[in-house]
Design a protein around this motif. Structure first.
Motif, PDB file in Angstrom:
ATOM      1  N   THR A   1      -2.687   2.950  12.202  1.00 16.56           N
ATOM      2  CA  THR A   1      -3.895   3.019  11.378  1.00 16.56           C
ATOM      3  C   THR A   1      -4.317   1.601  11.029  1.00 16.56           C
ATOM      4  O   THR A   1      -3.539   0.653  11.154  1.00 16.56           O
ATOM      5  CB  THR A   1      -3.659   3.821  10.085  1.00 16.56           C
ATOM      6  OG1 THR A   1      -2.580   3.217   9.347  1.00 16.56           O
ATOM      7  CG2 THR A   1      -3.304   5.267  10.392  1.00 16.56           C
ATOM      8  N   THR A   2      -5.544   1.445  10.558  1.00 16.30           N
ATOM      9  CA  THR A   2      -6.037   0.135  10.165  1.00 16.30           C
ATOM     10  C   THR A   2      -5.984  -0.013   8.650  1.00 16.30           C
ATOM     11  O   THR A   2      -5.866   0.968   7.909  1.00 16.30           O
ATOM     12  CB  THR A   2      -7.476  -0.069  10.660  1.00 16.30           C
ATOM     13  OG1 THR A   2      -8.279   1.041  10.236  1.00 16.30           O
ATOM     14  CG2 THR A   2      -7.512  -0.130  12.177  1.00 16.30           C
ATOM     15  N   ALA A   3      -6.072  -1.262   8.193  1.00 17.38           N
ATOM     16  CA  ALA A   3      -5.920  -1.560   6.768  1.00 17.38           C
ATOM     17  C   ALA A   3      -7.073  -0.993   5.951  1.00 17.38           C
ATOM     18  O   ALA A   3      -8.222  -0.970   6.396  1.00 17.38           O
ATOM     19  CB  ALA A   3      -5.832  -3.068   6.566  1.00 17.38           C
ATOM     20  N   GLY A   4      -6.759  -0.524   4.743  1.00 15.67           N
ATOM     21  CA  GLY A   4      -7.776  -0.102   3.797  1.00 15.67           C
ATOM     22  C   GLY A   4      -8.388   1.250   4.044  1.00 15.67           C
ATOM     23  O   GLY A   4      -9.404   1.587   3.434  1.00 15.67           O
ATOM     24  N   VAL A   5      -7.786   2.060   4.914  1.00 14.12           N
ATOM     25  CA  VAL A   5      -8.373   3.353   5.233  1.00 14.12           C
ATOM     26  C   VAL A   5      -7.967   4.413   4.207  1.00 14.12           C
ATOM     27  O   VAL A   5      -7.094   4.197   3.364  1.00 14.12           O
ATOM     28  CB  VAL A   5      -7.974   3.813   6.647  1.00 14.12           C
ATOM     29  CG1 VAL A   5      -8.558   2.865   7.676  1.00 14.12           C
ATOM     30  CG2 VAL A   5      -6.454   3.897   6.806  1.00 14.12           C
ATOM     31  N   TYR A   6      -8.599   5.571   4.308  1.00 10.10           N
ATOM     32  CA  TYR A   6      -8.356   6.673   3.369  1.00 10.10           C
ATOM     33  C   TYR A   6      -6.888   7.085   3.354  1.00 10.10           C
ATOM     34  O   TYR A   6      -6.288   7.257   2.296  1.00 10.10           O
ATOM     35  CB  TYR A   6      -9.237   7.863   3.753  1.00 10.10           C
ATOM     36  CG  TYR A   6      -8.897   9.148   3.028  1.00 10.10           C
ATOM     37  CD1 TYR A   6      -9.210   9.301   1.672  1.00 10.10           C
ATOM     38  CD2 TYR A   6      -8.258  10.192   3.688  1.00 10.10           C
ATOM     39  CE1 TYR A   6      -8.892  10.472   1.003  1.00 10.10           C
ATOM     40  CE2 TYR A   6      -7.940  11.361   3.021  1.00 10.10           C
ATOM     41  CZ  TYR A   6      -8.249  11.501   1.688  1.00 10.10           C
ATOM     42  OH  TYR A   6      -7.925  12.654   1.040  1.00 10.10           O
ATOM     43  N   ALA A   7      -6.295   7.275   4.520  1.00  8.56           N
ATOM     44  CA  ALA A   7      -4.873   7.633   4.617  1.00  8.56           C
ATOM     45  C   ALA A   7      -4.238   6.757   5.695  1.00  8.56           C
ATOM     46  O   ALA A   7      -4.426   6.989   6.887  1.00  8.56           O
ATOM     47  CB  ALA A   7      -4.697   9.112   4.955  1.00  8.56           C
ATOM     48  N   GLY A   8      -3.521   5.723   5.252  1.00  9.66           N
ATOM     49  CA  GLY A   8      -2.929   4.771   6.177  1.00  9.66           C
ATOM     50  C   GLY A   8      -1.615   5.209   6.769  1.00  9.66           C
ATOM     51  O   GLY A   8      -1.114   4.582   7.709  1.00  9.66           O
ATOM     52  N   SER A   9      -1.045   6.288   6.237  1.00  5.87           N
ATOM     53  CA  SER A   9       0.226   6.770   6.769  1.00  5.87           C
ATOM     54  C   SER A   9       0.349   8.253   6.460  1.00  5.87           C
ATOM     55  O   SER A   9      -0.374   8.793   5.616  1.00  5.87           O
ATOM     56  CB  SER A   9       1.402   6.008   6.164  1.00  5.87           C
ATOM     57  OG  SER A   9       1.483   6.220   4.758  1.00  5.87           O
ATOM     58  N   VAL A  10       1.258   8.904   7.151  1.00  2.78           N
ATOM     59  CA  VAL A  10       1.531  10.321   6.931  1.00  2.78           C
ATOM     60  C   VAL A  10       3.042  10.497   6.777  1.00  2.78           C
ATOM     61  O   VAL A  10       3.822   9.643   7.192  1.00  2.78           O
ATOM     62  CB  VAL A  10       1.011  11.184   8.105  1.00  2.78           C
ATOM     63  CG1 VAL A  10      -0.500  11.140   8.172  1.00  2.78           C
ATOM     64  CG2 VAL A  10       1.603  10.733   9.430  1.00  2.78           C
TER      65      VAL A  10
END
Length: 307
Positions: free
Chosen positions: A189-198
């Motif tokens: 994922t990219t930085a600053g996104v809504y959900a950066g990890s699961v």
């Protein structure tokens, strides 16, 4: 309906704006399913689908002829549905087209999935096929054809080391491309996104699948790295010995590729400096080679993925 036992035949229907009458309706030819439709400014229509039968038509100027392997197709009909304007297969082998969008310039974008390591790529963001529970792939694919659908302008795998399933694509007013789908645990994922990890897969589960959205800006030129083989390495060596396996790296983007290091975090593997010819700036289209050395600490065969 084509064939003596018609189980599935795509059709295209044009309905009046008030939805009270059918203006035209036609069958195409045998195929497993139809997955996308887009209307051009002149009223012609592009349709895409999967599992084309051996009789599914491709035109003489097709990007890829029907070779009978049941691949996916892209077909253009005229505005009245009375004539085939253009028709082609699109995958160079097995794949599944799930979504289509046409940008303001007329370029045709497809969201796809494939397990074919030889899927045709063009200036890709990613060329490596991920390894899943049952083998290599599937992987999300984003492809762009020119307005005639005769030239592949751009094609890339998406998702890094995570198997994935791209299923829709849309173009925004700035000509940026939005892709949605699902991917197994481990997609970047990219930085600053809504959900950066699961969350990691729960106990007793080997993997989990999560929805994703991705944004690609085709106006931004970038370097690209293509690796051969692109499905990892199967390496075996007796204790007390080692074996070197060759990797070929190609600069396959729009800008030169600068390689500053090649390392591995696995204890049994190394990249000998004397076997690394890739610490350089590679012009577009040029290749270099390096070798991965396996020195086993115990007797076993190892499969190495690439990231």
């Amino acid at each position: 309906i084509a064939g003596s036992a018609p189980y599935a035949t795509p059709f295209v229907i044009k309905v009046a704006p008030d939805a009270k009458s059918v203006l035209s309706s036609t069958y195409l030819d045998y195929a497993y399913d139809m997955s996308a439709i887009s209307v051009l400014a002149n009223g012609n229509v592009f349709v895409a689908g999967n599992g084309a039968g051996t009789t599914y038509p491709t035109t003489a100027n097709a990007y890829e002829a029907n070779n009978g392997n049941g691949t996916s197709f892209l077909t253009e009909l005229n505005a009245t549905g009375s004539a085939l304007v253009y028709s082609t297969m699109v995958c160079g082998g097995s794949c599944n087209v799930s979504g289509m969008a046409i940008d303001p310039k007329g370029n045709i974008w497809l969201a796809e999935q494939t397990s074919n390591a030889q899927f045709p790529l063009s200036t890709p963001l990613q060329s490596i096929l991920p390894y899943g529970l049952t083998g290599f792939g599937p992987v999300s694919v984003l492809s762009e054809f020119d307005p005639t659908a005769r030239t592949l302008e751009f094609s890339t795998f998406l998702g890094g080391t995570a198997p994935g399933y791209a299923n829709s694509v849309a173009i925004d007013p700035n000509l940026r491309v939005h892709v949605s789908g699902a991917a197994e645990y481990g997609m970047y994922t990219t930085a600053g996104v809504y959900a950066g990890s699961v969350p990691a897969p729960g106990q007793g589960y080997a993997t989990s699948t999560y929805a994703y959205v991705a944004l690609v800006d085709p106006a931004v030129s970038a370097a690209g790295l293509c690796v051969s083989p692109n499905t990892g390495l199967s390496i075996s060596s007796p204790l007390g010995s080692y074996i070197d396996s060759k990797l070929t790296i190609t600069s396959c983007g729009a800008l030169p590729l600068s390689i500053t290091a090649a390392t591995t975090s696995l204890a049994d593997f190394s990249v000998p400096a004397s076997e690394n010819g890739c610490l350089q700036s590679l012009p577009v289209g040029q290749s270099c080679t390096l070798y991965v050395r396996y020195t086993p600490s115990r007797s076993e065969e190892r499969r190495v993925g690439k990231e």
